[in-house]
Each structure stands twice: as structure tokens, then as C-alpha cells.
Write a protein that holds these residues in place. Structure first.
Motif, PDB file in Angstrom:
ATOM      1  N   VAL A   1       0.857  -1.187   0.000  1.00 33.11           N
ATOM      2  CA  VAL A   1       0.000   0.000   0.000  1.00 33.11           C
ATOM      3  C   VAL A   1       0.893   1.236   0.000  1.00 33.11           C
ATOM      4  N   ASP A   2       0.326   2.359  -0.442  1.00 33.07           N
ATOM      5  CA  ASP A   2       1.062   3.623  -0.418  1.00 33.07           C
ATOM      6  C   ASP A   2       0.957   4.301   0.939  1.00 33.07           C
ATOM      7  N   PHE A   3      -0.223   4.215   1.553  1.00 33.31           N
ATOM      8  CA  PHE A   3      -0.371   4.694   2.924  1.00 33.31           C
ATOM      9  C   PHE A   3      -1.525   3.971   3.595  1.00 33.31           C
ATOM     10  N   ILE A   4      -1.546   4.053   4.926  1.00 32.62           N
ATOM     11  CA  ILE A   4      -2.567   3.355   5.725  1.00 32.62           C
ATOM     12  C   ILE A   4      -3.234   4.352   6.655  1.00 32.62           C
ATOM     13  N   ALA A   5      -4.563   4.394   6.611  1.00 26.57           N
ATOM     14  CA  ALA A   5      -5.378   5.172   7.552  1.00 26.57           C
ATOM     15  C   ALA A   5      -6.374   4.204   8.174  1.00 26.57           C
ATOM     16  N   ALA A   6      -6.029   3.660   9.328  1.00 26.17           N
ATOM     17  CA  ALA A   6      -6.808   2.549   9.872  1.00 26.17           C
ATOM     18  C   ALA A   6      -6.730   2.523  11.396  1.00 26.17           C
ATOM     19  N   THR A   7      -7.268   3.569  12.040  1.00 30.01           N
ATOM     20  CA  THR A   7      -7.172   3.702  13.509  1.00 30.01           C
ATOM     21  C   THR A   7      -5.775   3.284  13.963  1.00 30.01           C
ATOM     22  N   TYR A   8      -4.773   3.878  13.332  1.00 30.00           N
ATOM     23  CA  TYR A   8      -3.372   3.471  13.461  1.00 30.00           C
ATOM     24  C   TYR A   8      -2.675   4.383  14.476  1.00 30.00           C
TER      25      TYR A   8
END
Length: 279
Positions: free
Chosen positions: A101-108
Motif C-alpha cells: 500500500v502507499d499509505f494506511i489510515a486505519a485507527t493506526y
């Protein structure tokens, strides 16, 4: 002669196809450049968190999805150029390191341990560990009131055990496989409370079948600084930070919070400043 004309035309088409393939072959993915030159950008989100990141029959929905969509647009990608991938908690660092993935936005949540492996833009939301109780329950007004209460303990999560260990040693942990499975038990009285990040609890409580049935305790047991994860050293970090600042400035950030988490009467913290990580 007719056969030769067809053959020549076919050769021309074939040559054009090869040219198109050569030109586009390196641009199938966003590649971390954030330029929008590629055909798609690949984004990791949760698929199973209502109000935050959820895969539905209609597509993808939630606050993290709205943030990621806004960021991708600022990077030069339209919504139909986003390829969504499920980013389970245990897989997130590996997905970024491998370039899945290029970026992660997942309650990270941004933590020192994770920062050793990946970079973070943000934070873009300050959440807190909290408890969810029935809307008509006035007995639980503080964490200490969880003593002797039945607290849902989700397999693989340490939230409930932390409450028992540090705040309410007499809490009775009731095992459930998922947070979704806890909600009917909370509704019918099999358990008295459910605990995890307040944003996650608000997302579950905001579902249409549960509206008005639950409320947040507002205890703010921990600080959870949600960031957008990128590969270590990626130039996307600064570009995403710029996009997050723009989202706050044009009110789209607050609109996304209200739309996705507001139905649960979620009282969000103000949008955090970039780089301001609360311990």
C-alpha cells in the motif's frame, strides 16, 4: 491486396498497443510518489470498523475513509483511482514495508515501537480509551464503577484486561470474539460495558440499529494518536501532512467527524496539530 491491408492495419494496432503498454506499465500504482501520475493509489483501511473504515455493499465508508479520500485527492487522485486494501492491525507495518500500500489510515495509533518500522503523517485524530454503556445506565459514572460489573473482553484485545489490572480489579471479564458480538450482549444486559478507543465505540454505536441505545462514559483512559502510516523514508509523509492541514482548514475534517461519529454523541477533541503527539 486486401489481405495485406488488413495485415498492415493489424500490425499498426499491435504496435500502438505495445506503445501504450510500455508507457503505462510503470504507472499502475501510486508508487509512493504522491504525484497523481499513476493510474491508482493503494490505501489500507479497516474493513470491519463501522464509522471509521468499513466495507459495505455500497462501497467503503467511515471517517478514516473520508480522510484517506481527501488526502488522495490532494495527492492528485480521484476517488475512482483509489484501490482500497484491508489493513488488519497485525499486518500494517508489513504491508507498508513490502510496498503493498502507499499509505494506511486505519485507527493506526502512533507509538515509539511502530515509529521504528514505519513513518507517520499526522496525527489527524486524538482518541482515548473509553467505555460504552447502555443509554439508560446511570450506575457507571467512573472507571472505578466497573468493579463487579461485567466487562466485555474481546479476544486479542488488551483493553478490558488493562481496565481490570489498573482501574477496576473486581471487574468481571466476559469473553467475546469481536466488538460487534459484544453489542447485542450489552444491549440485552449480558454485559454492562465494552471498552476500547472512544472513536471505535462511537462508530459501532452510530450504526442505525443501535442509535440511541448506548452512550460513551467519557473517561479518557488513554491517549491514542491516530496517524497515517507510510513506508520509512517515503516523501509522502510531508505531502500527507499538508493535505491534513488543508482538510482541517476548510472544515472538511470536522464535517467528516460529525457525519461518521456524531450520531453516537461523540465529543471529539479538536483536530490535533501535525506532530503533536499526546503521551
Amino acid at each position: 491486396m486486401k489481405l495485406r491491408k488488413v495485415t498492415a492495419a493489424s500490425a499498426t494496432v499491435f504496435a500502438l498497443a505495445l506503445t501504450a503498454t510500455a508507457c503505462g506499465g510503470d504507472n499502475n500504482e501510486g508508487g509512493g510518489s504522491g504525484s497523481g501520475d499513476g493510474k491508482t493509489i493503494t490505501v489500507g483501511i479497516k474493513f470491519d470498523q463501522p464509522g471509521l473504515g468499513q466495507k459495505t455493499p455500497q462501497g467503503y465508508a467511515g471517517f478514516d475513509v473520508d480522510v484517506a479520500t481527501y488526502v488522495a485527492k490532494k495527492l492528485g487522485y480521484n476517488e475512482d483511482q483509489i484501490e482500497w486494501k484491508e489493513a488488519k492491525s497485525a499486518d500494517r507495518e508489513t504491508m507498508l514495508q513490502r510496498g503493498d500500500v502507499d499509505f494506511i489510515a486505519a485507527t493506526y495509533s502512533i507509538t515509539p515501537e511502530r515509529q521504528e518500522k514505519v513513518d507517520f503523517a499526522g496525527p489527524y485524530l486524538l482518541a482515548h480509551q473509553d467505555v460504552l454503556v447502555r443509554a439508560d445506565d446511570n450506575k457507571i459514572k467512573s472507571p472505578e464503577d466497573l468493579n463487579n460489573a461485567k466487562l466485555c473482553s474481546v479476544t486479542g484485545s488488551t483493553s478490558a484486561q488493562n481496565v481490570k489490572d489498573k482501574l477496576a480489579p473486581k471487574a468481571q471479564l466476559q469473553p467475546y470474539p469481536t466488538y460487534s458480538a459484544c453489542l447485542p450482549g450489552l444491549q440485552n444486559g449480558a454485559v454492562d460495558a465494552l471498552t476500547t478507543d472512544d472513536s471505535i465505540l462511537a462508530g459501532y454505536a452510530a450504526q442505525s440499529q443501535f442509535k440511541g441505545k448506548f452512550k460513551l462514559g467519557g473517561f479518557k483512559l488513554t491517549n491514542e494518536n491516530y496517524g497515517i502510516g507510510v513506508k520509512k523514508g517515503s516523501d509522502l509523509k510531508d505531502k500527507i501532512n499538508d493535505a491534513l492541514e488543508a482538510m482541517v482548514a476548510d472544515k472538511a475534517w470536522q464535517e467528516a467527524v460529525d457525519k461518521n461519529l456524531g450520531p453516537a454523541n461523540y465529543k471529539n477533541e479538536p483536530a490535533p496539530k501535525i506532530g503533536d503527539i499526546k503521551s
